[in-house]
Design a protein around this motif. Structure first.
Motif, short mmCIF file in Angstrom:
data_model
loop_
_atom_site.label_atom_id
_atom_site.label_comp_id
_atom_site.label_asym_id
_atom_site.label_seq_id
_atom_site.Cartn_x
_atom_site.Cartn_y
_atom_site.Cartn_z
N GLY A 157 0.80 -1.22 0.00
CA GLY A 157 0.00 0.00 0.00
C GLY A 157 0.83 1.27 0.00
O GLY A 157 0.33 2.35 -0.29
N PHE A 158 2.12 1.15 0.33
CA PHE A 158 3.00 2.32 0.34
C PHE A 158 3.61 2.46 -1.05
O PHE A 158 4.68 1.94 -1.34
N THR A 159 2.92 3.16 -1.90
CA THR A 159 3.25 3.21 -3.33
C THR A 159 4.32 4.26 -3.63
O THR A 159 4.55 5.19 -2.82
N PRO A 160 4.96 4.17 -4.80
CA PRO A 160 5.91 5.22 -5.21
C PRO A 160 5.28 6.60 -5.24
O PRO A 160 5.91 7.59 -4.85
N ALA A 161 4.03 6.68 -5.70
CA ALA A 161 3.34 7.98 -5.74
C ALA A 161 3.16 8.55 -4.34
O ALA A 161 3.31 9.77 -4.12
N MET A 162 2.83 7.68 -3.38
CA MET A 162 2.66 8.14 -2.00
C MET A 162 3.99 8.63 -1.42
O MET A 162 4.06 9.71 -0.82
N TYR A 163 5.03 7.83 -1.57
CA TYR A 163 6.33 8.23 -1.05
C TYR A 163 6.78 9.56 -1.64
O TYR A 163 7.28 10.44 -0.93
N ALA A 164 6.63 9.72 -2.96
CA ALA A 164 7.08 10.94 -3.63
C ALA A 164 6.30 12.16 -3.16
O ALA A 164 6.88 13.22 -2.86
N ALA A 165 4.99 12.03 -3.07
CA ALA A 165 4.15 13.16 -2.65
C ALA A 165 4.42 13.52 -1.19
O ALA A 165 4.54 14.70 -0.83
N SER A 166 4.53 12.50 -0.35
CA SER A 166 4.79 12.74 1.07
C SER A 166 6.17 13.36 1.27
O SER A 166 6.33 14.27 2.10
N ALA A 167 7.16 12.89 0.52
CA ALA A 167 8.51 13.44 0.64
C ALA A 167 8.54 14.91 0.24
O ALA A 167 9.21 15.73 0.91
N ALA A 168 7.85 15.27 -0.82
CA ALA A 168 7.80 16.67 -1.24
C ALA A 168 7.11 17.53 -0.17
O ALA A 168 7.53 18.67 0.11
N LEU A 169 6.06 16.99 0.42
CA LEU A 169 5.35 17.69 1.49
C LEU A 169 6.26 17.91 2.70
O LEU A 169 6.37 19.03 3.22
N THR A 170 6.93 16.86 3.13
CA THR A 170 7.82 16.96 4.28
C THR A 170 8.99 17.89 4.00
O THR A 170 9.41 18.67 4.87
N ALA A 171 9.52 17.84 2.77
CA ALA A 171 10.62 18.73 2.40
C ALA A 171 10.20 20.20 2.52
O ALA A 171 10.97 21.04 3.01
N GLY A 172 8.99 20.52 2.10
CA GLY A 172 8.50 21.88 2.21
C GLY A 172 8.35 22.32 3.65
O GLY A 172 8.68 23.46 4.01
N ILE A 173 7.86 21.42 4.50
CA ILE A 173 7.72 21.72 5.93
C ILE A 173 9.08 21.98 6.54
O ILE A 173 9.29 22.95 7.28
N CYS A 174 10.04 21.11 6.23
CA CYS A 174 11.40 21.26 6.77
C CYS A 174 12.02 22.59 6.30
O CYS A 174 12.70 23.27 7.08
#
Length: 227
Positions: A157-174
């Motif tokens: 269930g942890f798809t490439p699309a999920m990882y990529a979108a979540s990583a971009a979100l977390t990068a912006g927060i950081c």
């Protein structure tokens, strides 16, 4: 008798001085606490609250959908509470399930964001506000919470699309709050002190996720910010 009176007088002087000094220390301590509370609460005074726009987003790629008001607390972060953590969650259900429970005022909890397995992102609470997501008041005040569609025992269930979108979100927060991109500052819900949760679980691929966050952070022009 004279020496006895002088001794009692000295004792009274010492005792009185100790009380005064102790009281002074207590007053100083109280003043420091009061100053800290004022620093955090000044914006709540009439005429000082920041203007807000309904549905305004902190992450450009998100869609706004409000969490129930009972599931978060109005704040003015990072002016009143510094933000230095991102907490990763897995909902044990679907994207729609996460949105449904976070809109329920009886649930008592919600994250700032929900990420779907197809990469879509919903923002439910502004980052400047405190979301009830970590089960720990201090962590709630200092963190941004990101919920993910899926189940802790289903790695597919942890798809490439999920990882990529979540990583971009977390990068912006950081980038916004100067948070280092490492495992000390980007943590799982299971790592929050006092929690009884196990998410994101053993199948969440941290060795994949953190490099994705660093790469997304670098694209923002602010470097990987590794501590």
């Amino acid at each position: 008798m004279g020496s006895e009176k002088q001794g009692r007088a000295r004792q009274r002087g010492v005792g009185r001085r100790a009380v005064l000094l102790g009281g002074g220390a207590a007053l100083v301590g109280t003043a420091v606490l009061a100053r800290d509370e004022l620093r955090r609460a000044w914006w709540r005074l009439p005429g000082t609250q920041k203007k807000r726009v309904e549905g305004e987003l902190d992450h450009k790629g998100a869609v706004w959908t409000s969490a129930a008001r009972a599931n978060w607390r109005r704040a003015d972060r990072p002016d009143d509470y510094g933000i230095d953590r991102v907490v990763i969650h897995v909902v044990q259900g679907s994207y729609a399930t996460a949105l449904k429970v976070f809109k329920n005022p009886g649930h008592g909890a919600a994250t700032h964001y929900v990420v779907g397995k197809d990469g879509r992102i919903a923002q439910l609470i502004r980052e400047l506000d405190v979301a009830f997501h970590a089960g720990n008041r201090d962590m709630n005040e200092r963190s941004v919470g990101i919920e993910h569609e899926g189940f802790v025992d289903r790695p597919e269930g942890f798809t490439p699309a999920m990882y990529a979108a979540s990583a971009a979100l977390t990068a912006g927060i950081c980038a916004r709050y100067g948070i280092p991109v490492d495992r000390e500052h980007i943590i799982g819900h299971v790592e929050v002190e006092g929690t009884d949760h196990t998410d994101p679980g053993p199948h969440w691929d941290w060795d994949r996720y953190i490099p994705l966050v660093r790469a997304a952070r670098a694209k923002l022009g602010q470097g990987p910010a590794v501590s």
